[in-house]
Design an enzyme around this catalytic site. Structure first.
Site, mmCIF file in Angstrom:
data_model
loop_
_atom_site.group_PDB
_atom_site.id
_atom_site.type_symbol
_atom_site.label_atom_id
_atom_site.label_comp_id
_atom_site.label_asym_id
_atom_site.label_seq_id
_atom_site.Cartn_x
_atom_site.Cartn_y
_atom_site.Cartn_z
ATOM 1 N N CYS A 112 0.810 -1.220 0.000
ATOM 2 C CA CYS A 112 0.000 0.000 0.000
ATOM 3 C C CYS A 112 0.848 1.277 0.000
ATOM 4 O O CYS A 112 1.402 1.619 -1.044
ATOM 5 C CB CYS A 112 -1.007 -0.029 1.147
ATOM 6 S SG CYS A 112 -2.473 0.937 0.773
ATOM 7 N N HIS A 221 -3.774 -5.248 0.721
ATOM 8 C CA HIS A 221 -3.279 -5.624 2.064
ATOM 9 C C HIS A 221 -3.306 -7.127 2.267
ATOM 10 O O HIS A 221 -4.242 -7.668 2.860
ATOM 11 C CB HIS A 221 -4.104 -4.912 3.139
ATOM 12 C CG HIS A 221 -3.839 -3.467 3.194
ATOM 13 N ND1 HIS A 221 -2.872 -2.934 4.011
ATOM 14 C CD2 HIS A 221 -4.349 -2.439 2.474
ATOM 15 C CE1 HIS A 221 -2.820 -1.629 3.817
ATOM 16 N NE2 HIS A 221 -3.711 -1.310 2.867
ATOM 17 N N GLU A 223 -1.491 -8.727 4.308
ATOM 18 C CA GLU A 223 -1.241 -9.023 5.735
ATOM 19 C C GLU A 223 -2.532 -9.152 6.534
ATOM 20 O O GLU A 223 -2.561 -9.721 7.631
ATOM 21 C CB GLU A 223 -0.358 -7.923 6.338
ATOM 22 C CG GLU A 223 -1.054 -6.685 6.849
ATOM 23 C CD GLU A 223 -1.615 -5.766 5.757
ATOM 24 O OE1 GLU A 223 -1.317 -5.978 4.567
ATOM 25 O OE2 GLU A 223 -2.374 -4.835 6.104
HETATM 26 N N1 LIG Z 1 -2.118 6.964 2.337
HETATM 27 C C1 LIG Z 1 -1.991 6.233 1.120
HETATM 28 C C2 LIG Z 1 -1.697 4.763 1.417
HETATM 29 C C3 LIG Z 1 -2.868 4.088 2.037
HETATM 30 C C4 LIG Z 1 -2.577 2.934 2.979
HETATM 31 O O1 LIG Z 1 -1.456 2.476 3.180
HETATM 32 N N2 LIG Z 1 -3.670 2.497 3.584
HETATM 33 C C5 LIG Z 1 -3.635 1.525 4.640
HETATM 34 C C6 LIG Z 1 -3.662 2.226 5.996
HETATM 35 C C7 LIG Z 1 -3.945 1.292 7.156
HETATM 36 C C8 LIG Z 1 -3.086 0.032 7.113
HETATM 37 O O2 LIG Z 1 -1.846 0.130 7.096
HETATM 38 O O3 LIG Z 1 -3.647 -1.086 7.066
HETATM 39 C C9 LIG Z 1 -3.253 6.353 0.263
HETATM 40 O O4 LIG Z 1 -4.291 6.799 0.778
HETATM 41 O O5 LIG Z 1 -3.205 5.973 -0.931
#
Ligand SMILES: N[C@@H](CCC(=O)NCCCC(=O)O)C(=O)O
Length: 254
Positions: A112, A221, A223
């Site tokens: 992400c 995600h 994970e």
């Molecule tokens: N801020 C960026 C990346 C988004 C992101 O990593 N979301 C997951 C946040 C919570 C987690 O780590 O599970 C965007 O908005 O594109």
């Protein structure tokens, strides 16, 4: 034989009156249980970081997600929405770490925000608000909903037939993924090879084409509820194997 060490660069978050270096439990757990590696959280010290000292310890690097955005100035733009969270300390740590790790051929898994960081570190750009781009879907989660809903499978991604991800997942043509991001890839950096796209064409996974070691970056995600998702388990297993091979190749002990 010691397990491989995987670095997880931290975020900086304000908790109550104090700022903290933080990494979410689900990422740490995924490295341990999915990759069979020892997670090592790295503080976001930016330019104060001794990158060589860290990389001498590393058998792999995992870049986590985060609600914060990669600062737009790092890909030549001004920030469209200053109300959205940023993390300059993390940016200043991960971008040089990414370039140095790829140079060394250290296995890299990016998730992400981490997926977006690698693209920027290698010279690419981001859409700051994918949902405001003509023809693109809204890839954001519904904040305020229960986490089970926010991280539920949201859309399919089409895998590149000749890609490494397709091979990793046993030849499937598409998988369902969750989607929790407002930003996304605008210009893919030179040297990055697409591994998967969403139906609206947004790049959702890539690898570093000529990297010496394993590199995979995904916008979703894996994970999340890792043990319940066979595709995610295959992805983390492949990453763990790559870290073990890297460790063996450098004599195992730093
Ligand atoms: N801020 C960026 C990346 C988004 C992101 O990593 N979301 C997951 C946040 C919570 C987690 O780590 O599970 C965007 O908005 O594109």
């Amino acid at each position: 034989m010691r397990s491989p060490i995987v670095l997880l660069p931290a975020c900086v978050n304000q908790i109550g009156a104090h700022p903290y270096h933080t990494a979410q439990l689900k990422y740490v757990a995924a490295v341990a249980s999915g990759a069979g590696a020892t997670p090592l959280i790295v503080p976001a010290l930016g330019a104060q970081t001794d990158f060589d000292a860290l990389l001498d310890l590393a058998d792999g690097i995992m870049l986590t997600g985060s609600p914060s955005n990669v600062h737009a100035s790092l890909y030549g733009e001004s920030v469209f929405d200053e109300s959205l969270p940023q993390d300059a300390a993390r940016d200043a740590t991960t971008l040089p770490l990414i370039r140095a790790a790829i140079q060394r051929g250290i296995p890299l898994l990016a998730i992400c925000r981490g997926f977006q960081e690698v693209n920027v570190a290698m010279g690419g750009t981001l859409h700051q608000a994918v949902h405001q781009v003509a023809g693109m879907a809204d890839h954001r989660e519904q904040k305020g909903q229960p986490l089970e809903q926010q991280y539920a499978l949201a859309h399919r991604v089409l895998l590149e037939p000749a890609g490494h991800l397709t091979q990793m997942l046993g030849g499937v043509r598409e998988i369902m993924v969750n989607s929790l991001h407002g930003q996304g890839i605008k210009q893919l950096a030179p040297g990055l090879a697409v591994e998967a796209r969403a139906d609206d064409g947004l790049v959702e996974a890539y690898r570093v084409a000529d990297a010496a070691g394993f590199t995979l970056a995904v916008q979703w995600h894996p994970e999340w509820r890792l043990q319940e998702n066979p595709d995610s388990m295959k992805l983390f297993h492949a990453f763990g194997e790559a870290c073990r091979i890297y460790k063996a190749g450098r004599g195992g002990v730093p």
